[in-house]
Design a protein around this motif. Sequence first.
Motif, mmCIF file in Angstrom:
data_model
loop_
_atom_site.group_PDB
_atom_site.id
_atom_site.type_symbol
_atom_site.label_atom_id
_atom_site.label_comp_id
_atom_site.label_asym_id
_atom_site.label_seq_id
_atom_site.Cartn_x
_atom_site.Cartn_y
_atom_site.Cartn_z
ATOM 1 N N PHE A 229 -6.454 -7.287 1.037
ATOM 2 C CA PHE A 229 -6.571 -6.187 2.004
ATOM 3 C C PHE A 229 -6.005 -6.531 3.379
ATOM 4 C CE2 PHE A 229 -10.108 -6.024 -1.044
ATOM 5 C CZ PHE A 229 -9.691 -4.918 -1.769
ATOM 6 N N GLU B 132 -6.482 -0.559 -4.709
ATOM 7 C CA GLU B 132 -6.276 -0.440 -3.277
ATOM 8 C C GLU B 132 -7.388 0.450 -2.723
ATOM 9 O OE1 GLU B 132 -3.711 0.990 -5.353
ATOM 10 O OE2 GLU B 132 -2.864 -0.990 -5.674
ATOM 11 N N TRP C 228 2.115 -3.309 7.539
ATOM 12 C CA TRP C 228 2.776 -2.846 6.318
ATOM 13 C C TRP C 228 3.057 -3.999 5.370
ATOM 14 C CZ3 TRP C 228 2.594 2.008 5.089
ATOM 15 C CH2 TRP C 228 2.556 2.982 6.101
ATOM 16 N N TYR C 229 2.871 -3.731 4.100
ATOM 17 C CA TYR C 229 3.115 -4.700 3.034
ATOM 18 C C TYR C 229 4.613 -4.965 2.892
ATOM 19 C CZ TYR C 229 2.936 -6.553 -1.760
ATOM 20 O OH TYR C 229 3.052 -7.317 -2.884
ATOM 21 N N HIS D 128 -9.071 -5.169 11.780
ATOM 22 C CA HIS D 128 -8.593 -5.311 10.406
ATOM 23 C C HIS D 128 -9.378 -6.422 9.696
ATOM 24 C CE1 HIS D 128 -4.752 -5.268 7.689
ATOM 25 N NE2 HIS D 128 -5.860 -5.253 6.994
ATOM 26 N N ALA E 138 -1.500 5.928 2.935
ATOM 27 C CA ALA E 138 -1.529 4.462 2.949
ATOM 28 C C ALA E 138 -2.886 3.930 2.499
ATOM 29 C CB ALA E 138 -1.207 3.938 4.350
ATOM 30 N N ALA E 139 -2.832 2.796 1.791
ATOM 31 C CA ALA E 139 -4.052 2.147 1.304
ATOM 32 C C ALA E 139 -3.949 0.645 1.513
ATOM 33 C CB ALA E 139 -4.265 2.457 -0.178
ATOM 34 N N LEU E 140 -5.099 0.014 1.748
ATOM 35 C CA LEU E 140 -5.139 -1.442 1.867
ATOM 36 C C LEU E 140 -4.876 -2.051 0.494
ATOM 37 C CD1 LEU E 140 -8.266 -1.855 4.163
ATOM 38 C CD2 LEU E 140 -5.870 -2.181 4.805
ATOM 39 N N GLU E 141 -4.016 -3.057 0.459
ATOM 40 C CA GLU E 141 -3.596 -3.698 -0.788
ATOM 41 C C GLU E 141 -4.578 -4.776 -1.216
ATOM 42 O OE1 GLU E 141 -0.708 -3.552 -2.927
ATOM 43 O OE2 GLU E 141 -0.929 -1.580 -2.032
ATOM 44 N N TRP F 3 -8.248 3.422 0.232
ATOM 45 C CA TRP F 3 -7.680 4.370 1.200
ATOM 46 C C TRP F 3 -8.139 4.089 2.624
ATOM 47 C CZ3 TRP F 3 -3.655 6.456 -0.518
ATOM 48 C CH2 TRP F 3 -3.566 7.200 -1.691
ATOM 49 N N TRP G 80 -1.264 -3.025 4.237
ATOM 50 C CA TRP G 80 -1.358 -1.724 3.575
ATOM 51 C C TRP G 80 0.008 -1.292 3.081
ATOM 52 C CZ3 TRP G 80 -3.563 -1.231 8.827
ATOM 53 C CH2 TRP G 80 -2.654 -0.806 9.803
#
Length: 143
Positions: free
Chosen positions: A123, A76, A103-104, A52, A115-118, A78, A126
């Motif tokens: 990042f 964000e 998880w966010y 990550h 889900a996408a990285l925030e 993907w 997600w």
Amino acid sequence: DEQEGCASGWVPFDGRCFGFFPQELSWRRAEGFCQRLGARTHLASIHSEEEHQAIMSMLASSQPYSESEEEVADEEVWIGLHRPMGRRHWEWSDGTKMDYSSWYREGFPRRRACAALEDSTDFASWDTELCSDRKPFICEYHV
């Protein structure tokens, strides 16, 4: 070979190669784009904190995120995590096991099945998103 067997512009990590693609596509189209790049290429799956971190630093050095703070697109990115139709469990598009998560927030809205990285957490986490939303994405393949 300093790329560890990865194509030019791809970032190596632990036998896999990651590439950032700034064009904005829906989750399904992004997965299709990755698959067309080559055999066993998918949206990225993330299996450890180290992996990550490697992806986070790749995004930090990618456009459009490396521009000055004010110009950074609020976007964000993907990854390959989704909840297939009619299933309750989240799965990686490359078929690997879900053995790490970031998880966010807890609780998943029913309609958001991808889900996408925030970007708001640089990042580091997600969140669930509408699969039809168009976002940049990360592809991955095994060396």
